[in-house]
Design an enzyme around this catalytic site. Structure first.
Site, PDB file in Angstrom:
ATOM      1  N   GLU A  96       0.846  -1.195   0.000  1.00 17.63           N
ATOM      2  CA  GLU A  96       0.000   0.000   0.000  1.00 17.63           C
ATOM      3  C   GLU A  96       0.880   1.243   0.000  1.00 17.63           C
ATOM      4  OE1 GLU A  96      -3.314   0.493   0.054  1.00 17.63           O
ATOM      5  OE2 GLU A  96      -4.162  -1.489   0.497  1.00 17.63           O
ATOM      6  N   HIS A 134      -3.857  -3.160  -8.167  1.00 21.45           N
ATOM      7  CA  HIS A 134      -5.143  -3.640  -7.647  1.00 21.45           C
ATOM      8  C   HIS A 134      -6.241  -3.532  -8.715  1.00 21.45           C
ATOM      9  CE1 HIS A 134      -7.997  -3.714  -3.911  1.00 21.45           C
ATOM     10  NE2 HIS A 134      -8.020  -4.831  -4.600  1.00 21.45           N
ATOM     11  N   ASP A 144      -6.947   1.679  -8.093  1.00 24.53           N
ATOM     12  CA  ASP A 144      -5.601   1.927  -7.581  1.00 24.53           C
ATOM     13  C   ASP A 144      -4.574   0.958  -8.166  1.00 24.53           C
ATOM     14  OD1 ASP A 144      -7.013  -0.024  -5.924  1.00 24.53           O
ATOM     15  OD2 ASP A 144      -5.357   0.091  -4.498  1.00 24.53           O
TER      16      ASP A 144
END
Ligand SMILES: [Zn+2]
Length: 227
Positions: A96, A134, A144
Site C-alpha cells: 500500500e 489492484h 488503484d
C-alpha cells in the site's frame, strides 16, 4: 496451530511427509491507500471491523512499514481475478502506498518501493509480469494505484511491463484486443471496466472504456513483446 488442524482432511488416512516448506508469494499487488497519512493507514489495518490488511505500507516520505510476514495471507485484494487465479490474496504480497487517490507519488516513495520490489523479486523469484496493480485484478471495483503511478519506471527496472513509446507497430487485421487483454490476465466479464484499467495504466489520458487506434497499437505492442 488452529490452521494446521483445519488443513487436515478427516476423511482420509494420514501419513506424515517430511520434505516441505512454506508456500511463497508469486505476485505483488500495488495499491494506493486513499487515506491521508501512513499513521491513518496503519490504524485502519489494526481496527477490528475493517477486515483489511497488507504486508507493507510505504509513506510519502519513503518510510517502509511491514505489517505482516511475507508468508502470511493478507486481506488486500478482495474479490479479484487475474488470468485463471481467483484467489489473489493466497498468491500475492500487498503493498500500500500512502496516497489520497488522486495525487502524484513522490520520488522518495517510489525509490523506497523499487528497493522493496527488488528484495521481494529476488527473494521469492517473482516473474516480471507478476507485478501488477489492484485495478488490474479488480477492474469493476478498484482504481488503484491512480493514473499518476509510474508503471514505466517500474517496468524499466524489471517490475511489470511497458510498451515501446518511440515506435508502435500497426496491429495485424486479425488482432483481437479482447483476446489480448484476456491473455494478459484481465477478467473480460466486464470488457469496459477492463479497458478502463488498461487505459489508466498505459494510456493515462481519457480513461474510458473505449480503445482508440493508438490504444490498440499499445496493447498489441505489449502483447507481442511479453505474452
Ligand atoms: Zn487497493
Amino acid at each position: 496451530m488452529e490452521q494446521r488442524r483445519a488443513g487436515v482432511n478427516k476423511n482420509t488416512d494420514w501419513a506424515n511427509a517430511i520434505h516441505y516448506d512454506n508456500r511463497k508469494p508469486n505476485y505483488v499487488i500495488i495499491h494506493h491507500t486513499s487515506q491521508n497519512s501512513t499513521a491513518q493507514t496503519v490504524r485502519t489495518f489494526q481496527l477490528a471491523h475493517t477486515k483489511v490488511s497488507s504486508h507493507y505500507v510505504i509513506g510519502r516520505d519513503g518510510q517502509v512499514i511491514q505489517m505482516l510476514n511475507d508468508y502470511d495471507r493478507a486481506w488486500h485484494a478482495g474479490k479479484s481475478k487475474w488470468g485463471t487465479i481467483t484467489d489473489m490474496n493466497s498468491v500475492s504480497l500487498g503493498i500500500e502506498l500512502d496516497n489520497n487517490g488522486r495525487e502524484p507519488f513522490p520520488e522518495t516513495q517510489i525509490n523506497s518501493l523499487l528497493v522493496l520490489l527488488d528484495t521481494l523479486k529476488s527473494k521469492y523469484l517473482i516473474p516480471q509480469l507478476n507485478f501488477i496493480g489492484h485495478a488490474d485484478i479488480a477492474p469493476t471495483r478498484k482504481d488503484d494505484p491512480n493514473v499518476n503511478f509510474p508503471w514505466k519506471i517500474l517496468a524499466e527496472k524489471g517490475f511489470g511491463v511497458w510498451y515501446n513509446e518511440d515506435f508502435l507497430p500497426e496491429p495485424p487485421t486479425a488482432f483481437n484486443p479482447t483476446d489480448a487483454l484476456k491473455i494478459i490476465g484481465y477478467d473480460m466479464s466486464n470488457p469496459e471496466a477492463a479497458i478502463r484499467a488498461f487505459k489508466r495504466k498505459f494510456i493515462r489520458t481519457e480513461v474510458n472504456g473505449v480503445l482508440t487506434a493508438r490504444d490498440r497499437a499499445v496493447l498489441y505492442d505489449l502483447y507481442r513483446k511479453y505474452y
